[in-house]
Design a protein around this motif. Sequence first.
Motif, PDB file in Angstrom:
ATOM      1  N   MET A   1      46.423  48.800  36.812  1.00  0.00           N
ATOM      2  CA  MET A   1      45.719  48.205  37.801  1.00  0.00           C
ATOM      3  C   MET A   1      46.541  46.882  38.511  1.00  0.00           C
ATOM      4  O   MET A   1      46.271  46.031  38.317  1.00  0.00           O
ATOM      5  N   LYS A   2      47.710  47.097  39.082  1.00  0.00           N
ATOM      6  CA  LYS A   2      48.650  46.078  39.453  1.00  0.00           C
ATOM      7  C   LYS A   2      47.990  45.111  40.459  1.00  0.00           C
ATOM      8  O   LYS A   2      47.955  44.180  40.229  1.00  0.00           O
ATOM      9  N   ASN A   3      47.380  45.827  41.476  1.00  0.00           N
ATOM     10  CA  ASN A   3      46.701  45.193  42.668  1.00  0.00           C
ATOM     11  C   ASN A   3      45.678  44.512  42.078  1.00  0.00           C
ATOM     12  O   ASN A   3      45.303  43.154  42.725  1.00  0.00           O
ATOM     13  N   MET A   4      44.759  44.907  41.275  1.00  0.00           N
ATOM     14  CA  MET A   4      43.543  44.089  40.616  1.00  0.00           C
ATOM     15  C   MET A   4      44.230  42.781  40.144  1.00  0.00           C
ATOM     16  O   MET A   4      43.656  41.725  40.302  1.00  0.00           O
ATOM     17  N   GLY A   5      45.116  42.921  39.373  1.00  0.00           N
ATOM     18  CA  GLY A   5      45.605  41.947  38.608  1.00  0.00           C
ATOM     19  C   GLY A   5      46.274  40.734  39.601  1.00  0.00           C
ATOM     20  O   GLY A   5      46.050  39.356  39.773  1.00  0.00           O
ATOM     21  N   LEU A   6      46.850  41.373  40.723  1.00  0.00           N
ATOM     22  CA  LEU A   6      47.381  40.255  41.637  1.00  0.00           C
ATOM     23  C   LEU A   6      46.139  39.651  42.436  1.00  0.00           C
ATOM     24  O   LEU A   6      46.049  38.389  42.957  1.00  0.00           O
ATOM     25  N   PHE A   7      45.187  40.419  42.837  1.00  0.00           N
ATOM     26  CA  PHE A   7      43.913  39.830  43.331  1.00  0.00           C
ATOM     27  C   PHE A   7      43.381  38.736  42.599  1.00  0.00           C
ATOM     28  O   PHE A   7      43.013  37.583  43.234  1.00  0.00           O
ATOM     29  N   PHE A   8      43.226  38.946  41.329  1.00  0.00           N
ATOM     30  CA  PHE A   8      42.445  38.047  40.393  1.00  0.00           C
ATOM     31  C   PHE A   8      43.363  36.729  40.256  1.00  0.00           C
ATOM     32  O   PHE A   8      42.942  35.587  40.250  1.00  0.00           O
ATOM     33  N   ASN A   9      44.766  36.933  40.289  1.00  0.00           N
ATOM     34  CA  ASN A   9      45.650  35.608  40.325  1.00  0.00           C
ATOM     35  C   ASN A   9      45.514  34.906  41.379  1.00  0.00           C
ATOM     36  O   ASN A   9      45.269  33.613  41.346  1.00  0.00           O
ATOM     37  N   GLU A  10      45.023  35.479  42.659  1.00  0.00           N
ATOM     38  CA  GLU A  10      44.904  34.694  43.834  1.00  0.00           C
ATOM     39  C   GLU A  10      43.382  34.013  43.602  1.00  0.00           C
ATOM     40  O   GLU A  10      43.112  32.947  44.272  1.00  0.00           O
ATOM     41  N   LEU A  11      42.493  34.872  43.252  1.00  0.00           N
ATOM     42  CA  LEU A  11      41.157  34.389  43.364  1.00  0.00           C
ATOM     43  C   LEU A  11      40.947  32.970  42.356  1.00  0.00           C
ATOM     44  O   LEU A  11      39.988  32.554  42.718  1.00  0.00           O
ATOM     45  N   ASN A  12      41.456  33.162  41.179  1.00  0.00           N
ATOM     46  CA  ASN A  12      41.605  31.958  40.148  1.00  0.00           C
ATOM     47  C   ASN A  12      42.405  30.740  40.486  1.00  0.00           C
ATOM     48  O   ASN A  12      42.465  29.913  39.785  1.00  0.00           O
ATOM     49  N   LYS A  13      42.972  30.644  41.889  1.00  0.00           N
ATOM     50  CA  LYS A  13      43.805  29.537  42.412  1.00  0.00           C
ATOM     51  C   LYS A  13      42.614  28.574  42.830  1.00  0.00           C
ATOM     52  O   LYS A  13      42.466  28.523  44.263  1.00  0.00           O
TER      53      LYS A  13
END
Length: 258
Positions: A1-13
Amino acid sequence: MKNMGLFFNELNKVYDCNLTKIRIGNQHDGGYIALKEICEKTKVGYSFGIGDDIGFEMDFIKRFPNSTIECFDPTIESLPKYSDKNLTFKKLGPNSLNKIEDNSLLKMDIEGCEWDAITGSAEMFNIMNLRKFNQILIEIHLLHVEPRKTKSDYFNDMYQRFADAVNESLFNNYYRALKTLNHFFYIFHIHPNNSLPKISIGEYKFPPLIELSFVRKDLVDTIYETHTNFPVDGLDSPNKTDRMDIFNFYPIGDKIDE
């Protein structure tokens, strides 16, 4: 789930700043967190997704009477009769906004269509127009698919692979949209809508409906990674009053096995 991880990284900024957070609109569903000092300098607001609720819009112009708000919603015929003269209405969607006033506010709750608006053809999200917004208040909808369960391991595996592929594609779109916003704005507040509980996809667990408040980066002098415990008493309230608010949600995207 690479894209999910990338998304949450942005969301947690998510960041704290030296400006004053206020709640505008309803006590429960329909209220949003904004920055008072930025609102005071806002002459025009653009609100997409009205339905039968103009609580936010009415409260905004009451607090900031020198402002006007343009309301857009292709699913209704007009605003409620009790609307104010400083509110205008167009039976149109996000693609209709071409001319944007400098230092204006954008509020958007369009039931999952926000992603295509941001990454698609909506003129207001091109780079030149995006920089004209001083704040963006938006509810994001993390729509997803869940695999069908059958009595056959073979078909269960097939449906799981299909669901994983679709969700990766969806979250790639979500990631690209959020990365675009984060390039020009800071997230300064985050709150899940408790209309739906947390869901689990793959190794992640998260609320699928989330209200985000953004401020344009050049408008804040002091910024640092948030130390706020969300939800915030006095600012946040459960959207639905017949159930508990969602707690212990930030950072978003906790690993299930943790």
